[in-house]
Design a protein around this motif. Structure first.
Motif, PDB file in Angstrom:
ATOM      1  N   ALA A 309       0.814  -1.219   0.000  1.00 56.31           N
ATOM      2  CA  ALA A 309       0.000   0.000   0.000  1.00 56.31           C
ATOM      3  C   ALA A 309       0.840   1.259   0.000  1.00 56.31           C
ATOM      4  N   SER A 310       2.167   1.112  -0.152  1.00 59.42           N
ATOM      5  CA  SER A 310       3.061   2.247   0.101  1.00 59.42           C
ATOM      6  C   SER A 310       2.850   3.413  -0.846  1.00 59.42           C
ATOM      7  N   GLU A 311       2.554   3.166  -2.100  1.00 59.13           N
ATOM      8  CA  GLU A 311       2.486   4.267  -3.054  1.00 59.13           C
ATOM      9  C   GLU A 311       1.232   4.273  -3.920  1.00 59.13           C
ATOM     10  N   THR A 312       0.508   3.166  -3.995  1.00 58.50           N
ATOM     11  CA  THR A 312      -0.576   3.071  -4.971  1.00 58.50           C
ATOM     12  C   THR A 312      -1.725   4.037  -4.686  1.00 58.50           C
ATOM     13  N   THR A 313      -2.119   4.170  -3.418  1.00 58.89           N
ATOM     14  CA  THR A 313      -3.190   5.109  -3.088  1.00 58.89           C
ATOM     15  C   THR A 313      -2.764   6.541  -3.382  1.00 58.89           C
ATOM     16  N   THR A 314      -1.559   6.907  -2.983  1.00 59.29           N
ATOM     17  CA  THR A 314      -1.044   8.243  -3.266  1.00 59.29           C
ATOM     18  C   THR A 314      -1.043   8.510  -4.761  1.00 59.29           C
ATOM     19  N   ALA A 315      -0.558   7.548  -5.543  1.00 55.74           N
ATOM     20  CA  ALA A 315      -0.475   7.721  -6.988  1.00 55.74           C
ATOM     21  C   ALA A 315      -1.858   7.925  -7.607  1.00 55.74           C
ATOM     22  N   THR A 316      -2.842   7.140  -7.164  1.00 53.53           N
ATOM     23  CA  THR A 316      -4.192   7.269  -7.720  1.00 53.53           C
ATOM     24  C   THR A 316      -4.799   8.629  -7.400  1.00 53.53           C
ATOM     25  N   LEU A 317      -4.595   9.120  -6.192  1.00 54.25           N
ATOM     26  CA  LEU A 317      -5.137  10.428  -5.819  1.00 54.25           C
ATOM     27  C   LEU A 317      -4.424  11.558  -6.557  1.00 54.25           C
ATOM     28  N   LEU A 318      -3.142  11.405  -6.853  1.00 53.24           N
ATOM     29  CA  LEU A 318      -2.445  12.409  -7.661  1.00 53.24           C
ATOM     30  C   LEU A 318      -2.965  12.405  -9.093  1.00 53.24           C
ATOM     31  N   VAL A 319      -3.278  11.230  -9.625  1.00 50.29           N
ATOM     32  CA  VAL A 319      -3.899  11.150 -10.953  1.00 50.29           C
ATOM     33  C   VAL A 319      -5.246  11.872 -10.944  1.00 50.29           C
TER      34      VAL A 319
END
Length: 521
Positions: A309-319
């Motif tokens: 879960a380290s980066e995927t949620t952050t990446a989706t919200l930045l998208v």
């Protein structure tokens, strides 16, 4: 991105006798095919194969481009690594879903243990070792169990809103903190500080960097020359060995950082529901001679959860924020929709979700438009197989190119455009019950944490839309700055920083937020 080597490492490689191994392996594969052809693909060069044909930043572009020449299933060789790239969701479903008994294994990753990632049950071979850990994970994160995390997710999203109100220019860092805080709470029951939390910082440091060497295009180099990972760190050309040692140390620090906190909470009886508490309850039922193995499995599950879960949620919200900046008309329509359902006198709640189909369509389109894991984790064939007349060798690496699937014009007309309405009917109702299948992977190795991740992303996206506006940044003369988005490389893909402004919507300030938070508790 292919790991780079300095001059000394290049010299080491040039002296290697790996060429003999490559030629022998390829000869054996062709002899075993029974006369059937391999899928078509680039011829490649002697020894290195098609390694130098790859886009140096985003290999999935190359994989997709090969479709025009070779079709949706492409065979390629990179050093001594044979690979079949699937650019079609139909083929991926036919093989990885419908024949999952043969395609649930993982290819060998020489870098896994040297980099400290031996804990990752997401990357181990298919078998009992994996099943035990997957079962433990599923117990906490199955679809009907993750609702227990919603109060905590609500609390953390309120914290996110407060952080952005105070420092809107640092929204990307706040999103990363939000993601880390949720993960730490779910796994350890750890209540992280809103900012600069030491455990969150340790986790972030451990997760950044090593994933690039685990990508399908990076693995062949390390797999072909694993001795590069074992060189003394002082040795000329030991770049990979130094990276591996640093990653291993960071992972070890992350693994023990939360232990004092957990022990204190358990002793004084204040531990909150988490993966740890779930596992401890189950430990009481385990036979004495199996407790050690169970505890080892629990430790692997905990660390894999944090890593996954380290980066995927952050990446989706930045998208999502990128999409809103580029498409103000979509943002405005969504906010009208939100105001009609939620109003302007409270914060969004999970109970609002079924009443907000347009917001749901935005979330689904974010995942489709720019998949944050464009090629996912590779599979491998346990036994040789045949698909539509093509031979698939035993042990070949299988890569499902989610990015190419997201650009399928037959399934998604004008696929490069961000169009949430593609998921709605004429009456504005959703035509699907979730994102495309390729977003979370295929078969028995599909992402098991998808329901918790989906909930955390939705409540953040919805809350941000309800309370902030996202615009292009302006120059000194007050003119909006146009830009072409660029993205990071590696296992997780996210937008690079882009010129943007985040502004609170009228009537939303820290006093109003505090009032609404008090009313919701």
């Amino acid at each position: 991105m292919i790991p780079t080597l300095d001059m000394h490492s290049t010299l080491i490689l040039s002296l290697s006798v790996i060429a003999v191994v490559i030629v022998d392996r390829l000869a054996r594969k062709k002899r075993a095919s029974g006369g059937l052809p391999l899928p078509p693909g680039p011829t490649g060069l002697p020894l290195v194969g098609s390694l130098f044909s790859l886009d140096k930043r985003d290999v999935f572009y190359t994989y997709r481009d090969w479709t025009a020449t070779y079709g949706d299933m492409v065979y390629a060789r990179f050093l001594n690594e044979e690979m079949i790239i699937i650019n079609s969701e139909k083929i991926a479903v036919d093989l990885l879903d419908k024949r999952s008994n043969n395609y649930s294994d993982r290819p060998f990753l020489a870098a896994l243990k040297p980099y400290g990632w031996g804990f990752s049950f997401a990357d181990v071979n298919y078998g009992d070792y994996w099943r035990i850990r997957r079962k433990l994970f599923h117990h906490t994160f199955r679809a009907d169990a993750v609702a227990k995390f919603q109060p905590m997710q609500i609390s953390k999203v309120h914290q996110l809103l407060a952080n952005i109100l105070e420092c809107p220019e640092d929204y990307a860092a706040h999103l990363e903190t939000y993601n880390s805080c949720i993960t730490m709470s779910i796994v350890y029951g750890y209540d992280a500080k809103p900012r600069d939390d030491p455990l969150v910082d340790i986790t972030s440091k451990a997760m950044h960097g090593p994933l690039k060497v685990f990508t399908p295009e990076g693995c062949p180099l390390v797999n072909a020359f694993p001795f590069l990972l074992r060189l003394p760190t002082w040795f000329p050309g030991a770049t990979l060995a130094r990276h591996a040692r640093a990653s291993h140390d960071n992972i070890q620090s992350m693994g023990v950082a939360a232990i004092p906190y957990m022990e204190k909470k358990m002793i004084n009886g204040t531990a909150v529901p988490s993966l740890v508490t779930d596992m401890l309850e189950r430990l009481e039922e385990v036979e004495a001679d199996k407790k050690a193995a169970f505890e080892a499995a629990v430790k692997d599950v905990m660390t894999t959860t944090v890593a996954g879960a380290s980066e995927t949620t952050t990446a989706t919200l930045l998208v999502f924020i990128l999409a809103m900046v580029l498409h103000p008309e979509i943002q405005q329509r969504a906010q009208v929709h939100l105001d009609a359902v939620v109003g302007r006198d409270r914060l969004p709640e999970f109970s609002d979700r079924e009443l907000l189909p347009y917001v749901e369509a935005i979330l689904i389109e974010c995942m489709r438009w720019e998949p944050v894991s464009p090629i996912g984790r590779p599979h491998t064939a346990t036994e040789s197989d045949v698909y539509e007349g093509y031979y698939i060798p035993k042990g070949v690496t299988i890569v499902a190119n989610a990015w190419a699937m997201s650009r399928n014009e037959s399934a998604f007309p004008n696929a490069s455009e961000f169009k949430p309405e593609r998921w709605l009917d004429a009456e504005g109702r959703l035509t699907v019950d979730g994102p495309p299948g390729f977003v979370f992977g295929f078969g028995r190795r599909v992402c098991p944490g998808r329901w918790a991740a989906d909930a955390g992303i939705w409540i953040a996206l919805c809350s941000l839309l309800a309370n902030f506006e996202f615009h292009k940044a302006k120059d000194a003369k007050g003119r909006e700055i146009d830009f072409v988005p660029t993205f990071t490389t590696g296992f997780v893909r996210m937008p690079d920083p882009f010129p943007s402004r985040v502004v609170a919507r009228p009537g939303f300030d820290s006093e109003r937020l505090a009032q609404w938070v008090r009313a919701s508790t």
